[in-house]
Design an enzyme around this catalytic site. Sequence first.
Site, PDB file in Angstrom:
ATOM      1  N   LYS A  70      39.315  45.235  43.230  1.00 45.89           N
ATOM      2  CA  LYS A  70      38.933  43.838  43.066  1.00 45.89           C
ATOM      3  C   LYS A  70      39.312  42.944  44.250  1.00 45.89           C
ATOM      4  CE  LYS A  70      39.274  43.933  38.005  1.00 45.89           C
ATOM      5  NZ  LYS A  70      38.125  43.235  37.483  1.00 45.89           N
ATOM      6  N   GLY A 132      44.630  42.121  40.744  1.00 48.73           N
ATOM      7  CA  GLY A 132      43.431  41.295  40.812  1.00 48.73           C
ATOM      8  C   GLY A 132      43.012  40.732  39.473  1.00 48.73           C
TER       9      GLY A 132
END
Length: 272
Positions: A70, A132
């Site tokens: 991410k 993330g």
Amino acid sequence: MQMHPNKDTQLCMSLSGRPGNFGLRFHNHLYEQLGLNFYYKAFSSQDLPGAVGGIRALGIRGCGVSMPFKEDCIALVDELDDSARAIASINTIVNTNGHLKAYNTDYIAVVQLLAAHAVPKDCTFVLRGSGGMAKAVASALRDGGYAHGVIVARNEVAGRALASSLGYQWQAELGSLRPRMLVNVTPIGMSGGPEAQQLAFEAQAIAAADTVFDVVAVPAETPLIVQARAAGKRVITGLEVIAIQALEQFVLYTGVRPSEEQFQQAVAFARG
């Protein structure tokens, strides 16, 4: 209607450290129901720059991005939507004629769920995690007006950075904290992982909380959610998060928003 791939079929995909079937089943079910000439496939990769380069080079329309990619994907795209730029974490890439724009529909999903479950904005909370997805969830809490939070993370550098960026406190462990809401954004409780049978929070903390939010989607009923339900707590599940974020991805890829009934049918199919 039954769709048959052809030379004009638009491909969408996902990149994940642990590919699952939910997104594949969800998207392909809706493509078929709505008569859209799309196909969705789940992938993992040891070569992230090569994978994202392939999205651009092959004209793949969209890509869902899961752990652990991410944040690393950010340097590989051309543009960040506000939902991704503000939190430096992405989960969706949309390819328009070779221009890759990234979004974060996890953030959008969490904002919607906090409102839908009517979680009081003055409640104290602890969020466990610092990656993330933790950025997306913590940012949604902050932007939703939840001011009284502590980030619990074993990674002190990442945990302190996340907490300070959002005006929260950091601790390495839960300790004696007994907040009104517990939020798990770690792999604890995830099927197939080394901590699949473990609770993300101890039983006493669950008993003291009003709301328990587990972002882990597989299984839908994690050990944490099972215990919270048994204790009569308000629960928000990772299945709810993955479903809403997948819906928002679907809209970004296709420009079509399914009805609520179509959405719920796709979620039920994807879980099967």
